[in-house]
Design a protein around this motif. Structure first.
Motif, mmCIF file in Angstrom:
data_model
loop_
_atom_site.group_PDB
_atom_site.id
_atom_site.type_symbol
_atom_site.label_atom_id
_atom_site.label_comp_id
_atom_site.label_asym_id
_atom_site.label_seq_id
_atom_site.Cartn_x
_atom_site.Cartn_y
_atom_site.Cartn_z
ATOM 1 N N THR A 167 -5.769 -19.008 4.022
ATOM 2 C CA THR A 167 -5.153 -17.714 4.312
ATOM 3 C C THR A 167 -5.534 -16.725 3.222
ATOM 4 O O THR A 167 -5.545 -17.078 2.033
ATOM 5 C CB THR A 167 -3.614 -17.825 4.359
ATOM 6 O OG1 THR A 167 -3.246 -18.831 5.294
ATOM 7 C CG2 THR A 167 -2.988 -16.504 4.771
ATOM 8 N N TYR A 168 -5.847 -15.505 3.641
ATOM 9 C CA TYR A 168 -6.094 -14.439 2.669
ATOM 10 C C TYR A 168 -4.957 -13.431 2.743
ATOM 11 O O TYR A 168 -4.618 -12.951 3.829
ATOM 12 C CB TYR A 168 -7.429 -13.734 2.931
ATOM 13 C CG TYR A 168 -7.599 -12.518 2.048
ATOM 14 C CD1 TYR A 168 -7.709 -12.661 0.668
ATOM 15 C CD2 TYR A 168 -7.591 -11.236 2.575
ATOM 16 C CE1 TYR A 168 -7.827 -11.555 -0.161
ATOM 17 C CE2 TYR A 168 -7.718 -10.124 1.754
ATOM 18 C CZ TYR A 168 -7.836 -10.289 0.389
ATOM 19 O OH TYR A 168 -7.933 -9.201 -0.439
ATOM 20 N N LEU A 169 -4.371 -13.119 1.591
ATOM 21 C CA LEU A 169 -3.262 -12.163 1.526
ATOM 22 C C LEU A 169 -3.604 -11.045 0.550
ATOM 23 O O LEU A 169 -3.610 -11.251 -0.664
ATOM 24 C CB LEU A 169 -1.981 -12.879 1.072
ATOM 25 C CG LEU A 169 -0.764 -11.988 0.827
ATOM 26 C CD1 LEU A 169 -0.346 -11.247 2.095
ATOM 27 C CD2 LEU A 169 0.401 -12.815 0.278
ATOM 28 N N PRO A 170 -3.886 -9.841 1.066
ATOM 29 C CA PRO A 170 -4.112 -8.706 0.167
ATOM 30 C C PRO A 170 -2.783 -8.120 -0.295
ATOM 31 O O PRO A 170 -1.843 -8.000 0.492
ATOM 32 C CB PRO A 170 -4.870 -7.705 1.047
ATOM 33 C CG PRO A 170 -4.430 -8.023 2.447
ATOM 34 C CD PRO A 170 -4.091 -9.485 2.478
ATOM 35 N N THR A 171 -2.685 -7.805 -1.574
ATOM 36 C CA THR A 171 -1.478 -7.168 -2.097
ATOM 37 C C THR A 171 -1.875 -5.960 -2.938
ATOM 38 O O THR A 171 -2.974 -5.927 -3.510
ATOM 39 C CB THR A 171 -0.646 -8.141 -2.950
ATOM 40 O OG1 THR A 171 -1.351 -8.445 -4.157
ATOM 41 C CG2 THR A 171 -0.347 -9.431 -2.185
ATOM 42 N N TYR A 172 -0.958 -5.003 -3.028
ATOM 43 C CA TYR A 172 -1.247 -3.745 -3.714
ATOM 44 C C TYR A 172 -0.097 -3.370 -4.637
ATOM 45 O O TYR A 172 1.073 -3.447 -4.247
ATOM 46 C CB TYR A 172 -1.485 -2.617 -2.704
ATOM 47 C CG TYR A 172 -2.557 -2.956 -1.693
ATOM 48 C CD1 TYR A 172 -3.898 -2.846 -2.017
ATOM 49 C CD2 TYR A 172 -2.217 -3.422 -0.423
ATOM 50 C CE1 TYR A 172 -4.885 -3.186 -1.110
ATOM 51 C CE2 TYR A 172 -3.194 -3.770 0.497
ATOM 52 C CZ TYR A 172 -4.523 -3.647 0.152
ATOM 53 O OH TYR A 172 -5.493 -3.998 1.061
ATOM 54 N N ASP A 173 -0.450 -2.955 -5.842
ATOM 55 C CA ASP A 173 0.528 -2.412 -6.779
ATOM 56 C C ASP A 173 0.386 -0.896 -6.787
ATOM 57 O O ASP A 173 -0.685 -0.371 -7.140
ATOM 58 C CB ASP A 173 0.295 -2.960 -8.188
ATOM 59 C CG ASP A 173 0.689 -4.425 -8.312
ATOM 60 O OD1 ASP A 173 1.322 -4.952 -7.386
ATOM 61 O OD2 ASP A 173 0.353 -5.032 -9.346
ATOM 62 N N ILE A 174 1.457 -0.213 -6.422
ATOM 63 C CA ILE A 174 1.437 1.249 -6.404
ATOM 64 C C ILE A 174 2.150 1.725 -7.659
ATOM 65 O O ILE A 174 3.352 1.992 -7.668
ATOM 66 C CB ILE A 174 2.105 1.802 -5.120
ATOM 67 C CG1 ILE A 174 1.555 1.085 -3.877
ATOM 68 C CG2 ILE A 174 1.880 3.304 -5.027
ATOM 69 C CD1 ILE A 174 0.064 1.190 -3.688
ATOM 70 N N PRO A 236 -0.798 -7.140 4.618
ATOM 71 C CA PRO A 236 -0.638 -7.008 3.163
ATOM 72 C C PRO A 236 0.820 -6.842 2.732
ATOM 73 O O PRO A 236 1.728 -6.683 3.549
ATOM 74 C CB PRO A 236 -1.428 -5.737 2.865
ATOM 75 C CG PRO A 236 -1.245 -4.904 4.094
ATOM 76 C CD PRO A 236 -1.263 -5.891 5.230
ATOM 77 N N ILE A 237 0.992 -6.872 1.417
ATOM 78 C CA ILE A 237 2.270 -6.557 0.793
ATOM 79 C C ILE A 237 2.036 -5.439 -0.219
ATOM 80 O O ILE A 237 1.078 -5.489 -0.999
ATOM 81 C CB ILE A 237 2.881 -7.770 0.081
ATOM 82 C CG1 ILE A 237 3.023 -8.960 1.033
ATOM 83 C CG2 ILE A 237 4.257 -7.417 -0.502
ATOM 84 C CD1 ILE A 237 3.578 -10.212 0.369
ATOM 85 N N TYR A 238 2.915 -4.439 -0.203
ATOM 86 C CA TYR A 238 2.847 -3.322 -1.147
ATOM 87 C C TYR A 238 4.017 -3.417 -2.127
ATOM 88 O O TYR A 238 5.171 -3.547 -1.714
ATOM 89 C CB TYR A 238 2.927 -1.987 -0.406
ATOM 90 C CG TYR A 238 1.662 -1.590 0.299
ATOM 91 C CD1 TYR A 238 0.793 -0.642 -0.249
ATOM 92 C CD2 TYR A 238 1.321 -2.131 1.535
ATOM 93 C CE1 TYR A 238 -0.369 -0.254 0.403
ATOM 94 C CE2 TYR A 238 0.160 -1.765 2.198
ATOM 95 C CZ TYR A 238 -0.678 -0.820 1.630
ATOM 96 O OH TYR A 238 -1.833 -0.453 2.286
ATOM 97 N N PHE A 239 3.705 -3.336 -3.427
ATOM 98 C CA PHE A 239 4.730 -3.360 -4.465
ATOM 99 C C PHE A 239 4.808 -1.981 -5.118
ATOM 100 O O PHE A 239 3.795 -1.456 -5.594
ATOM 101 C CB PHE A 239 4.405 -4.419 -5.516
ATOM 102 C CG PHE A 239 4.425 -5.827 -4.972
ATOM 103 C CD1 PHE A 239 5.606 -6.541 -4.919
ATOM 104 C CD2 PHE A 239 3.260 -6.416 -4.511
ATOM 105 C CE1 PHE A 239 5.631 -7.835 -4.412
ATOM 106 C CE2 PHE A 239 3.269 -7.709 -4.002
ATOM 107 C CZ PHE A 239 4.464 -8.415 -3.946
ATOM 108 N N PHE A 240 6.008 -1.404 -5.143
ATOM 109 C CA PHE A 240 6.195 -0.040 -5.640
ATOM 110 C C PHE A 240 6.928 -0.033 -6.978
ATOM 111 O O PHE A 240 7.974 -0.662 -7.135
ATOM 112 C CB PHE A 240 6.970 0.788 -4.624
ATOM 113 C CG PHE A 240 6.186 1.109 -3.385
ATOM 114 C CD1 PHE A 240 5.356 2.221 -3.336
ATOM 115 C CD2 PHE A 240 6.244 0.284 -2.269
ATOM 116 C CE1 PHE A 240 4.615 2.509 -2.206
ATOM 117 C CE2 PHE A 240 5.507 0.570 -1.120
ATOM 118 C CZ PHE A 240 4.691 1.691 -1.093
#
Length: 443
Positions: A167-174, A236-240
């Motif tokens: 599984t590939y999971l893209p995540t982002y730190d904003i 994806p998951i976005y972290f704020f």
């Protein structure tokens, strides 16, 4: 599957549950009764110092899983079948105590022992066994488990084992949602003056055009990301980051800004969102709670996903506080200085609190690649970063693991400082993830 051990400890139960999740369709039962073990007719593992029967799979144990407390472990790595291992055993049906070795790495045992910290107060990767022994770039536990699986099947050909899927999971730190937008007149005036003093005509024109809404903010890749997520069918998951006070490390847009709140609500309506606890929340449980409550107020539901800003965490304190705050899934397990596998695994796992000697409800999702590490720490070019991404992808796919990457919105926008990085990510998603590239012989 029945396992025999002289003692049934929380450490042994924990690592057997992890192995069961990774390998087996059925549950693993544990017994201290030799008669029960010997009379059992199904597949069985003897985890002790002496063989009990001819039809067992024997793992000659070390002491780690039967101990309590912490002490420096006598670890000597050796190489077998092309990979590193430790806790070598001369007797038994497997060349090392895979249960104890896996527990040592998963529990982050070494991070409880005295160690030097980096300038941000983090556990430095230079301390870790994986770096010293040259396997930081590998999900070693997953590799061990594949070998263990083969050995079990040789002993029990009819054994039903689970098939994990890659599984590939893209995540982002904003961290900073926009470069110019919604920063208020004071910060923008200061930025304009700075550009004038530094005679930076490009930055001056860029800021003015964005503020006059003639051009998209250079830190704004959000529409582009939506499009590419649909193309590769990513979730994806976005972290704020929602620090209340701006400082050297927390430079986010105000959590009370209506445009930022609208951005968060939009992403929360489509994707998973999580809190990105601020730099100084590491030392303040109250601050962590306040930031989490603010995000919950914005999205109108409970937040259970988290990743520490600057990857600043300390075991066990940070994880204990996250659990107390209601976090159930953390995505901080990795280094802020180098890419690789901090816990030597490419699978989610529950955190084991060595201070309390218990398995917890906090599910750890380890990442292997962060853009900021590649750019700032490793000084990689976009092309070199792509090569590293593809290597990690192929290695993790080979072991049917979970690949998590961290990207920041400023790397994926149009800021000329990060020229080429957006293109690298697009190539990786479209030509590797979407196409399923996986050359043979990558481990």
């Amino acid at each position: 599957m029945l396992v025999y051990a002289i003692h049934v400890t929380t450490r042994l139960q924990y690592i057997l549950e992890f192995v069961c999740k990774e390998l087996f369709h059925q549950n693993i039962l544990i017994t201290k009764d030799q008669n029960e073990f010997n009379e059992y007719e199904g597949p069985k593992i003897n985890y002790s110092l002496a063989r009990l029967s001819n039809d067992e799979f024997w793992i000659c144990n070390t002491d780690l899983l039967f101990e309590t407390g912490l002490e420096t472990q006598n670890i000597h790595c050796f190489e077998i079948r092309g990979y590193k291992a430790f806790f070598k055993r001369e007797a038994g049906d497997f060349p090392f105590d895979i249960l104890a070795a896996s527990f040592y790495l998963l529990s982050r045992y070494e991070e409880y022992l005295p160690h030097a910290k980096d300038k941000y107060g983090r556990y430095a990767h230079l301390n870790c066994l994986a770096h010293k022994e040259g396997f930081l770039h590998l999900p070693l536990i997953n590799i061990w488990l594949l070998d263990f699986k083969k050995s079990l099947l040789q002993k029990y050909p009819g054994l039903k084992l689970s098939d994990q899927r890659f599984t590939y999971l893209p995540t982002y730190d904003i961290d900073i949602a926009w470069s110019y937008q919604n920063k208020g007149w004071l910060r923008n005036t200061g930025g304009l003056l700075r550009s004038i003093i530094q005679k930076d005509g490009f930055a001056l024109r860029d800021r003015v055009q964005v503020l006059l809404k003639r051009k998209k903010d250079p830190f704004d890749p959000y529409d582009w990301l939506d499009t590419i997520h649909k193309y590769v069918q990513a979730e994806p998951i976005y972290f704020f980051l929602l620090a209340f006070e701006r400082n050297k490390f927390d430079k986010n847009i105000s959590p009370f800004d209506k445009e930022l709140q609208a951005l968060i609500k939009y992403h929360d309506s489509i994707y998973l969102t999580g809190i990105h606890p601020s730099y100084y929340s590491q030392g303040s449980f109250q601050l962590l709670q306040q930031e989490k409550r603010q995000l919950e107020h914005i999205v109108s539901h409970r937040i259970i996903h988290s990743r520490q800003h600057y990857l600043r965490f300390s075991i066990p304190l940070t994880y204990q506080r996250l659990i107390s705050a209601g976090i159930r899934r953390d995505y901080s397990m990795g280094y802020g200085t180098v890419n690789g596998f901090r816990a030597s695994v490419a699978s989610p796992f529950y955190w084991f609190d060595l201070e309390m000697e218990v398995s917890t409800s906090l599910l750890i999702h380890p990442f292997c690649f962060m853009d900021a590490n590649a750019y700032y720490q490793l000084k990689l070019s976009p092309g070199q970063a792509l090569e590293q991404l593809v290597r990690f992808y192929n290695i993790i796919k080979e072991v049917n693991g979970l690949m998590i990457t961290i990207w920041h919105n400023n790397f994926l926008g149009t800021d000329p400082v990060f020229a080429g990085w957006r293109e690298v990510y697009e190539i990786f998603l479209k030509e590797t993830v979407a196409m399923g590239e996986n050359p043979e012989g990558v481990i």
